[in-house]
Design a protein around this motif. Structure first.
Motif, PDB file in Angstrom:
ATOM      1  N   PHE A 381      28.502 -24.842 -16.538  1.00 44.87           N
ATOM      2  CA  PHE A 381      29.105 -23.833 -17.408  1.00 44.87           C
ATOM      3  C   PHE A 381      28.209 -23.521 -18.595  1.00 44.87           C
ATOM      4  O   PHE A 381      28.121 -22.363 -19.050  1.00 44.87           O
ATOM      5  N   PHE A 382      27.522 -24.510 -19.140  1.00 44.54           N
ATOM      6  CA  PHE A 382      26.600 -24.287 -20.265  1.00 44.54           C
ATOM      7  C   PHE A 382      25.454 -23.388 -19.816  1.00 44.54           C
ATOM      8  O   PHE A 382      25.043 -22.456 -20.539  1.00 44.54           O
ATOM      9  N   ILE A 383      24.920 -23.660 -18.627  1.00 38.72           N
ATOM     10  CA  ILE A 383      23.809 -22.836 -18.119  1.00 38.72           C
ATOM     11  C   ILE A 383      24.250 -21.378 -17.952  1.00 38.72           C
ATOM     12  O   ILE A 383      23.539 -20.420 -18.307  1.00 38.72           O
ATOM     13  N   SER A 390      19.279 -17.177 -23.711  1.00 42.61           N
ATOM     14  CA  SER A 390      18.410 -18.322 -24.056  1.00 42.61           C
ATOM     15  C   SER A 390      17.839 -18.960 -22.784  1.00 42.61           C
ATOM     16  O   SER A 390      18.304 -19.999 -22.315  1.00 42.61           O
ATOM     17  N   PRO A 391      16.856 -18.324 -22.186  1.00 39.11           N
ATOM     18  CA  PRO A 391      16.233 -18.884 -20.978  1.00 39.11           C
ATOM     19  C   PRO A 391      15.611 -20.258 -21.237  1.00 39.11           C
ATOM     20  O   PRO A 391      15.593 -21.115 -20.350  1.00 39.11           O
ATOM     21  N   ASP A 392      15.107 -20.477 -22.442  1.00 39.86           N
ATOM     22  CA  ASP A 392      14.494 -21.772 -22.757  1.00 39.86           C
ATOM     23  C   ASP A 392      15.515 -22.895 -22.666  1.00 39.86           C
ATOM     24  O   ASP A 392      15.240 -23.979 -22.140  1.00 39.86           O
ATOM     25  N   SER A 393      16.704 -22.638 -23.176  1.00 43.55           N
ATOM     26  CA  SER A 393      17.758 -23.651 -23.090  1.00 43.55           C
ATOM     27  C   SER A 393      18.139 -23.923 -21.648  1.00 43.55           C
ATOM     28  O   SER A 393      18.430 -25.061 -21.253  1.00 43.55           O
ATOM     29  N   VAL A 394      18.136 -22.860 -20.825  1.00 43.37           N
ATOM     30  CA  VAL A 394      18.456 -23.037 -19.413  1.00 43.37           C
ATOM     31  C   VAL A 394      17.404 -23.928 -18.741  1.00 43.37           C
ATOM     32  O   VAL A 394      17.728 -24.829 -17.953  1.00 43.37           O
ATOM     33  N   MET A 395      16.143 -23.695 -19.070  1.00 40.72           N
ATOM     34  CA  MET A 395      15.076 -24.494 -18.468  1.00 40.72           C
ATOM     35  C   MET A 395      15.173 -25.968 -18.891  1.00 40.72           C
ATOM     36  O   MET A 395      15.026 -26.877 -18.075  1.00 40.72           O
ATOM     37  N   ARG A 396      15.426 -26.147 -20.176  1.00 40.52           N
ATOM     38  CA  ARG A 396      15.532 -27.544 -20.645  1.00 40.52           C
ATOM     39  C   ARG A 396      16.738 -28.233 -20.022  1.00 40.52           C
ATOM     40  O   ARG A 396      16.666 -29.372 -19.568  1.00 40.52           O
ATOM     41  N   MET A 397      17.867 -27.516 -19.985  1.00 40.88           N
ATOM     42  CA  MET A 397      19.066 -28.109 -19.397  1.00 40.88           C
ATOM     43  C   MET A 397      18.822 -28.417 -17.916  1.00 40.88           C
ATOM     44  O   MET A 397      19.182 -29.505 -17.421  1.00 40.88           O
ATOM     45  N   SER A 398      18.203 -27.460 -17.197  1.00 41.06           N
ATOM     46  CA  SER A 398      17.950 -27.669 -15.767  1.00 41.06           C
ATOM     47  C   SER A 398      17.006 -28.841 -15.537  1.00 41.06           C
ATOM     48  O   SER A 398      17.202 -29.661 -14.616  1.00 41.06           O
ATOM     49  N   LYS A 399      15.979 -28.968 -16.388  1.00 37.17           N
ATOM     50  CA  LYS A 399      15.017 -30.063 -16.218  1.00 37.17           C
ATOM     51  C   LYS A 399      15.685 -31.414 -16.385  1.00 37.17           C
ATOM     52  O   LYS A 399      15.550 -32.330 -15.549  1.00 37.17           O
TER      53      LYS A 399
END
Length: 573
Positions: A381-383, A390-399
């Motif tokens: 849900f956060f993604i 905020s694509p950067d947040s998505v990348m960090r969360m996914s990593k």
């Protein structure tokens, strides 16, 4: 008692029995020797008393004859009568006195001669009228016993009775000479056999004996003598090869010791021979007993010890051990049963290990299932919510979400380190920090990074700090993890600045965690699970502890008991 008899006790009993037998025989032998020696001593004392009685009689006889002739009127007036009588009558008077002296000798074997000597006239009448017989009388001034030229005399003088305070010169002397050979012959009556000898010792110097007396024995006896007139004294004398007992009797009138000594070796030789025969028999019995014990040891006791050793190996966890020795003897059936039992135990442990691994895997999967769904939903849900702006947040969360779940997929190996477990917790903290305002800090000493640790033991505590600590307190945003080692304890402290717990709430929480059954519902299950896993794996000294920190929040301390020399955590999970 027979049922409790085993090999060591049997050996002790056998040795005790032999020692008891030897002791009893030694005591009996000593008592027999002592009784025989006492009987010999009593017999010798009786013989000594008998000779002493004869000697007393001889002395009394000599004393009586001396007094008799000293007080005789014919002797007393002899000199005055000789002057008045003619030569013939004086000679007849002389012959009459001498005849009377000789008649006395006829009735006594112990008296050798009797003589009368008038000092002023130097007249001498005797049964042995020789010049040598006259000499001992010249220097006699008082009555009593004397030894002259190895002969024993009793002298009586006239006047026989002296007035008090006055000493009158002796007018004549009557001397009774005892028969030396007869006195020596009495020594035969004082001994009981050829192993004994007797002698008279006069004034510690002159010796009368029928056989030779050893000089060393005579010297030793002389130093031991004591003049006790009414007692027969006993002394012991020992040489390198012989043992003697010595008896002495002091004869006061003549200041003489009557001494006998007996060599006891001759009497004790039969007892010595019987003792040697008995000792030889005991040695034979002992040898036979040792042979029997050795045979028993080889055929039975050694096999029992082997079986005991193998059981100890099984007790210590060596289930591969088998008994291959002596399988063709009496213990074949027992050893075969042991091997079969150990094989069954080994198969049972293999099955138990497989079942335990399956159970642990199921428990781990259940724990993962408890953690994964809720956390995964929130992360997705956060993604979705930040994907557009905020694509950067998505990348960090996914990593971090990928690293998080990749870690979970590797837990079937059950081999993690303290560093990897903290990295897993950090992935969780990063994910949580992306979805809410939160700060964290992890402090791990480098020397503790590679220590092995059971999996999923820190992350549940961190998750509890966020859900029940930070999310329950407005403005709370800090989580710290620090690791320390103190002696044999590894301490992992997870702290937050959330709302915390009161002391009563902490005590209630600790009570729920110490319960053997998990709490009802879902609240508190994670901490209870961690606490139970710590105690089951690392011992009762391990577990969770709770306290209020300086922020006012809750600090959870994970204690891991580590009693090893190198500081490695024992982990069998």
């Amino acid at each position: 008692m027979i049922r409790k008899m085993y090999m060591k006790r049997f050996i002790y009993f056998f040795v005790f029995f032999l020692l008891l037998t030897l002791s009893l025989f030694f005591v009996m032998n000593r008592l027999s020797s002592k009784t025989l020696e006492e009987n010999l001593i009593v017999a010798s004392k009786n013989q000594l008393d008998y000779v002493k009685g004869i000697l007393d009689g001889i002395m009394y006889e000599a004393n009586m004859y001396g007094v008799q002739f000293a007080a005789d009127s014919d002797v007393r007036f002899y000199q005055s009568q000789v002057i008045e009588l003619s030569n013939y009558d004086s000679q007849m008077k002389k012959n009459d006195i001498v005849d009377r002296l000789r008649q006395t000798l006829l009735s006594s074997r112990s008296i050798e001669s009797i003589g009368i000597y008038w000092k002023s006239e130097e007249t001498f009448l005797s049964t042995n009228n020789t010049l040598e017989a006259r000499l001992p009388f010249k220097d006699v001034d008082q009555r009593g016993w004397q030894i002259i030229d190895e002969s024993l005399y009793y002298f009586a003088v006239y006047p026989y009775i002296q007035k008090p305070g006055q000493t009158e010169p002796a007018q004549y002397v009557v001397g009774v000479k005892l028969n030396t050979e007869y006195l020596k012959s009495l020594l035969k009556k004082a001994v009981n056999n050829d192993s004994s000898n007797a002698f008279f010792l006069f004034d510690h110097q002159q010796l009368w004996s029928q056989s030779e007396v050893d000089n060393d024995l005579l010297k030793a006896v002389t130093n031991m003598l004591s003049p006790q007139t009414e007692a027969t004294l006993k002394y012991d004398y020992h040489t390198n090869s012989d043992d003697y007992y010595v008896l002495s009797r002091y004869i006061e009138p003549i200041d003489t010791y009557l001494i006998t000594y007996t060599r006891t070796n001759d009497f004790l030789q039969p007892l010595d021979r019987s003792r040697k025969v008995f000792l030889a028999s005991i040695l034979a019995v002992l040898t036979l007993g040792l042979i029997v014990i050795f045979t028993f040891y080889r055929n039975y006791y050694r096999n029992i010890r082997l079986l005991e050793k193998k059981f100890l190996q099984v007790e210590q966890g060596n289930h591969n051990t088998r008994i291959t020795e002596n399988t063709d003897k009496e213990f074949y059936s027992l050893f075969r049963s042991f091997n079969h039992m150990v094989a069954e135990i080994q198969d049972l442990f293999v099955s138990l290990k497989t079942e335990t691994e399956l159970r642990r895997s199921a428990e781990l999967q259940q724990l993962q299932a408890q953690i994964n769904p809720h956390f995964l939903y929130n992360s997705l849900f956060f993604i979705m919510s930040v994907a557009q702006f905020s694509p950067d947040s998505v990348m960090r969360m996914s990593k971090h979400l990928a690293e998080y779940y990749r870690y979970l997929t590797k837990l079937d190996r059950h081999e993690v380190t303290l560093e990897s477990e903290l990295q897993f917790a950090e992935h969780f903290l990063v994910i949580m920090a992306l979805s809410k305002k939160m700060e964290y800090n992890i402090d791990l000493p480098p020397e503790l990074a590679s220590l092995p640790l059971m999996p999923l033991i820190i992350q549940p505590v961190v998750e509890n700090a966020i859900q029940h600590g930070i999310e329950g307190q407005q403005g709370a945003h800090q989580v710290t993890i620090d690791v320390k080692q103190e002696e044999d304890l590894i301490k992992i402290r997870v702290s937050d600045d959330g709302k915390g717990l009161t002391m009563d709430e902490i005590r209630m929480l600790e009570a729920r965690l110490e319960s053997s059954a998990s709490p009802e519902g879902t609240r508190g299950v994670g901490l209870w699970n961690v606490n139970q896993r710590l105690k089951n794996t690392y011992g009762e000294l391990s577990g969770l502890q709770f306290s209020t920190n300086e922020w006012g929040g809750l600090s959870v301390l994970l204690l891991i008991h580590n009693p090893t020399e190198k500081g490695e955590i024992l982990c069998d999970y």
